[in-house]
Write a protein that holds these residues in place. Structure first.
Motif, short mmCIF file in Angstrom:
data_model
loop_
_atom_site.label_atom_id
_atom_site.label_comp_id
_atom_site.label_asym_id
_atom_site.label_seq_id
_atom_site.Cartn_x
_atom_site.Cartn_y
_atom_site.Cartn_z
N HIS A 111 0.84 -1.21 0.00
CA HIS A 111 0.00 0.00 0.00
C HIS A 111 0.87 1.25 0.00
O HIS A 111 0.61 2.20 -0.75
CB HIS A 111 -0.92 0.00 1.22
CG HIS A 111 -1.89 -1.13 1.25
ND1 HIS A 111 -2.61 -1.47 2.39
CD2 HIS A 111 -2.26 -2.03 0.30
CE1 HIS A 111 -3.37 -2.51 2.12
NE2 HIS A 111 -3.18 -2.87 0.87
N VAL A 114 2.17 6.23 -7.43
CA VAL A 114 1.16 7.17 -7.93
C VAL A 114 1.64 8.61 -7.75
O VAL A 114 1.53 9.44 -8.66
CB VAL A 114 -0.17 6.95 -7.20
CG1 VAL A 114 -1.13 8.11 -7.47
CG2 VAL A 114 -0.80 5.63 -7.65
N GLU A 115 2.21 8.90 -6.59
CA GLU A 115 2.72 10.25 -6.32
C GLU A 115 3.79 10.65 -7.34
O GLU A 115 3.83 11.79 -7.82
CB GLU A 115 3.30 10.30 -4.91
CG GLU A 115 3.93 11.63 -4.52
CD GLU A 115 4.63 11.56 -3.18
OE1 GLU A 115 5.68 12.23 -3.03
OE2 GLU A 115 4.14 10.84 -2.28
N TYR A 153 -5.77 5.42 -10.73
CA TYR A 153 -4.91 6.37 -11.42
C TYR A 153 -4.40 5.88 -12.77
O TYR A 153 -3.90 6.66 -13.56
CB TYR A 153 -3.72 6.74 -10.53
CG TYR A 153 -4.14 7.48 -9.29
CD1 TYR A 153 -4.30 8.86 -9.30
CD2 TYR A 153 -4.40 6.79 -8.10
CE1 TYR A 153 -4.70 9.54 -8.16
CE2 TYR A 153 -4.80 7.47 -6.95
CZ TYR A 153 -4.94 8.84 -6.99
OH TYR A 153 -5.34 9.52 -5.85
N THR A 158 -4.26 -2.61 -3.08
CA THR A 158 -3.13 -2.24 -3.94
C THR A 158 -3.59 -2.04 -5.38
O THR A 158 -3.29 -1.02 -6.02
CB THR A 158 -2.04 -3.33 -3.90
OG1 THR A 158 -1.61 -3.53 -2.56
CG2 THR A 158 -0.85 -2.95 -4.77
N ASN A 175 1.15 3.80 -3.44
CA ASN A 175 0.84 5.21 -3.25
C ASN A 175 2.01 6.10 -3.63
O ASN A 175 1.82 7.19 -4.20
CB ASN A 175 0.40 5.47 -1.80
CG ASN A 175 -1.01 5.00 -1.52
OD1 ASN A 175 -1.89 5.13 -2.37
ND2 ASN A 175 -1.25 4.45 -0.35
N LYS A 176 3.23 5.64 -3.34
CA LYS A 176 4.41 6.40 -3.73
C LYS A 176 4.57 6.42 -5.25
O LYS A 176 4.92 7.46 -5.84
CB LYS A 176 5.65 5.81 -3.07
CG LYS A 176 6.94 6.57 -3.38
CD LYS A 176 6.90 7.99 -2.81
CE LYS A 176 8.21 8.72 -3.00
NZ LYS A 176 8.17 10.09 -2.47
N THR A 224 -6.00 0.89 -5.93
CA THR A 224 -5.29 2.17 -6.04
C THR A 224 -4.68 2.32 -7.43
O THR A 224 -4.75 3.40 -8.05
CB THR A 224 -4.19 2.26 -4.97
OG1 THR A 224 -4.79 2.18 -3.68
CG2 THR A 224 -3.42 3.57 -5.09
#
Length: 268
Positions: A171, A178-179, A209, A202, A175-176, A205
């Motif tokens: 997770h 995506v960032e 995106y 996971t 998220n990293k 997410t």
């Protein structure tokens, strides 16, 4: 015995006439052939003491890809011998390469790699986060910028997320990713081993995106009798790419994962 198996495998590779591609494939400027493959450091599961890089090169060459995301790459390790596996595969496929170390391992390095038919203009290596209390293995995101034959720039990224049963690190890592990629100035293709199944947080997410090249994806592990899909190709921005072909390659010998292959059309 291990050395004999390696030498015999290389002999078969060259005798079979499996040679590298010249770098000219059937892609047009609007279409890209993409492969993601966790190669298990070129160790066939049915041959636990062997390294069979020619088998991996054969699988890649049979798909004639433009872009390849590779996971579990050894570089000069004791278990895999004196090979820079990314460089060796680049030579036998006629592609450019970029290797990113995740960890030091067995006297050498272990990580992920990108192969590209197109010249690599820029390279980026990003460390992905994990909770230090979990003891999770460091994971990376490798990204390259290339220019398509029609002049359009593109970012191709490869990753391999945490393999622990607890999904916490995955997770954090997705998220990293995506960032890092959501505000990219060029279209993005992301591929790799996400170590999570469809429907998990996971992959949800990822789907928020990116657009995966499959929705009901064929299983990729274990390679001999696959049950679960955890290897994916995804793109952004949404609507930029059209999936022409998507399949899991029916290869059960060379690795413990089956490769995933897609042909993508780049839309205006």
């Amino acid at each position: 015995m291990k050395i004999l198996i390696i030498l015999f495998s290389f002999f078969l590779f060259f005798c079979a006439g499996i040679t590298k591609h010249s770098g000219t494939f059937s892609s047009t400027p609007e279409k890209i052939r993409v492969l993601t493959y966790n190669i298990h450091h070129a160790n066939p599961p049915s041959e636990p003491d062997s390294i069979d890089l020619p088998a991996i090169a054969r699988v890649i060459n049979e798909q004639a890809p433009d872009l390849v995301a590779l996971q579990e790459i050894d570089v000069h390790t004791g278990r895999s011998g004196p090979y820079h596996e990314a460089a060796w595969l680049a030579e036998k496929t006629g592609l450019n390469f970029y290797f990113v170390k995740s960890i030091e391992y067995d006297g050498g390095e272990y990580g992920i790699a990108i192969l590209s038919r197109f010249p690599i203009l820029e390279k980026q290596r990003y460390a992905l986060p994990s909770n230090p209390d979990t003891g999770g293995e460091p994971r990376m995101l490798a990204a390259v910028t290339i220019t398509l034959p029609n002049g359009e720039p593109l970012i191709f990224a490869c990753t391999h997320l945490d393999a622990r049963k607890d999904p916490e690190n995955r997770h954090l890592q997705i998220n990293k990713i995506v960032e890092i990629l959501k505000n990219a100035s060029h279209p993005v293709i992301l591929a790799g081993d996400f170590n999570d199944r469809m429907g998990t947080e996971t992959i949800q997410t990822l789907d928020t995106y990116f657009e995966r090249t499959c929705q009901e994806c064929e299983p990729t592990i274990p390679a001999d009798t696959p049950l679960h899909a955890i290897d994916f190709i995804a793109t952004r921005p949404k609507g930029k790419f059209k999936v022409i072909t998507q399949r899991t390659v029916p290869e059960g010998y060379a690795s413990d994962h089956r490769p995933v292959f897609a042909v993508l059309q780049v839309l205006d």
